[in-house]
Write a protein that holds these residues in place. Structure first.
Motif, PDB file in Angstrom:
ATOM      1  N   ALA A  34      86.873  10.859 181.440  1.00  0.00           N
ATOM      2  CA  ALA A  34      87.397  11.850 182.385  1.00  0.00           C
ATOM      3  C   ALA A  34      86.461  12.011 183.578  1.00  0.00           C
ATOM      4  N   THR A  35      87.036  12.309 184.726  1.00  0.00           N
ATOM      5  CA  THR A  35      86.248  12.503 185.946  1.00  0.00           C
ATOM      6  C   THR A  35      86.013  13.971 186.258  1.00  0.00           C
ATOM      7  N   GLU A  36      86.582  14.850 185.426  1.00  0.00           N
ATOM      8  CA  GLU A  36      86.418  16.290 185.621  1.00  0.00           C
ATOM      9  C   GLU A  36      86.587  16.981 184.281  1.00  0.00           C
ATOM     10  N   PRO A  37      86.180  18.254 184.163  1.00  0.00           N
ATOM     11  CA  PRO A  37      86.359  18.975 182.906  1.00  0.00           C
ATOM     12  C   PRO A  37      87.831  19.012 182.492  1.00  0.00           C
ATOM     13  N   LEU A  38      88.083  18.916 181.190  1.00  0.00           N
ATOM     14  CA  LEU A  38      89.456  18.917 180.687  1.00  0.00           C
ATOM     15  C   LEU A  38      89.737  20.189 179.902  1.00  0.00           C
ATOM     16  N   THR A  70      83.091  24.839 179.190  1.00  0.00           N
ATOM     17  CA  THR A  70      82.853  25.551 180.440  1.00  0.00           C
ATOM     18  C   THR A  70      84.115  26.316 180.836  1.00  0.00           C
ATOM     19  N   ALA A  72      85.925  25.720 183.336  1.00  0.00           N
ATOM     20  CA  ALA A  72      86.913  24.760 183.838  1.00  0.00           C
ATOM     21  C   ALA A  72      87.471  23.858 182.738  1.00  0.00           C
ATOM     22  N   VAL A  75      83.402  19.313 178.711  1.00  0.00           N
ATOM     23  CA  VAL A  75      82.679  18.170 179.282  1.00  0.00           C
ATOM     24  C   VAL A  75      81.689  17.650 178.242  1.00  0.00           C
TER      25      VAL A  75
END
Length: 317
Positions: A34-38, A70, A72, A75
């Motif tokens: 992933a490129t960002e928090p899921l 987090t 968001a 991670v």
């Protein structure tokens, strides 16, 4: 107790227990890609688990040490990233095949063609004509193992290192990987876990290789070195040059001749300097020896004492 990244520490048994589930490994791998928090729902969908309660159970097992929650979303922590890196490198799951294959390289002893094969996480090198440089090898079990005639040594390379490379390219990748490990070992750093290492020197007083392998020490080198990590299972070793590759005098000697020991344009030229050197053992207790490296008519002699430290460096042009 917390790790360096702030997560709660786990014992080795606890860590293996947590990771011993396909869903949990899937969570780590999905977060690694992933490129960002899921958020919870997006993570569950990507992992492919329908039962929300079951997924939450497994997710909670990895949160804290391997995964961070987090605002968001979720991670990876550093420990989780290391797990994913190990899986993707093939070090845990990969078993590629590369039988003995001739490469574009000649033996430093006799100039004959060299063959390589990949076995147990390493690229092994063999001369096709002479006796090689070693009569035995230390495998993963840390005990001496019999080797085939012509054995020139082995260089670590994870399965992913073979990738889309030709055998010659794989050998060069292994050379680079091995030399980075050597620089770590020379600096007292374990290349696996970063803990300190201990050295054990093996001088052969009655060395008689005669262009091949000495029957007494089973090596072409009069002085060999063992390197053991004080924390993990890592053990390395080979010619004493392992302890000298990071010495500033030897580094300057190489660079003065246009040889880059880190990313060389021609690794074989650097390899010849690192392997075709002269050894003089002055005493074994205490240990004191000289190692003379040469490029053309220029030479460098390093004197090493019982602490395995370079106590004198003499350049002869």
């Amino acid at each position: 107790m917390s790790d360096a990244d702030g997560s709660d520490a786990l014992s080795p048994d606890e860590a293996f227990a947590v990771l011993g589930d396909e869903t949990r490994l899937g969570i780590l791998r999905t977060l690694g890609e992933a490129t960002e928090p899921l958020p919870f729902s997006a993570l569950r969908e990507r992992v492919g688990v329908r039962d929300s309660g079951q997924f939450n159970y497994h997710l909670e097992k990895v949160v804290g040490h391997f995964v961070e929650k987090t605002e968001a979303g979720y991670v990876l922590r550093r420990a989780g990233r290391r797990v994913v890196e190990a899986v993707l490198s093939g070090a845990v799951t990969g078993t590629p095949e590369l039988e003995r294959t001739r490469i574009d390289r000649s033996c430093g002893n006799c100039g004959a063609p060299v063959e390589i094969r990949w076995r147990s996480g390493s690229v092994e090198l063999f001369c096709t004509e002479c006796a090689g440089r070693y009569g035995q090898s230390y495998g993963a079990n840390k005990r001496p193992e019999a080797v085939e005639r012509g054995y020139l040594g082995r260089m670590p390379l994870p399965p992913a290192g073979l990738g889309k490379r030709t055998p010659t390219e794989a050998a060069r990748a292994a050379w680079t990987w091995a030399h980075l490990e050597m620089f770590a070992m020379a600096s007292g750093l374990c290349p696996r876990c970063s803990a300190t290492v201990e050295y054990e020197v093996f001088p052969c007083e009655d060395h008689d290789a005669d262009g091949g392998v000495c029957e007494r020490c089973e090596s072409a080198n009069a002085v060999n070195l063992g390197v053991d990590c004080t924390n993990c299972l890592f053990r390395g070793g080979g010619a004493f040059v392992i302890k000298l590759v990071s010495d500033p005098h030897l580094l300057a000697f190489l660079t003065d001749h246009g040889l880059d020991p880190i990313v060389p344009s021609d690794p074989h030229r650097v390899d010849r300097v690192h392997t075709e050197y002269e050894e003089t053992i002055h005493s074994t207790e205490p240990f004191r020896a000289e190692f003379t490296f040469a490029v053309g008519e220029d030479s460098l002699t390093l004197t090493v004492d019982d602490d395995l430290a370079v106590v004198d460096a003499e350049r002869d042009r």
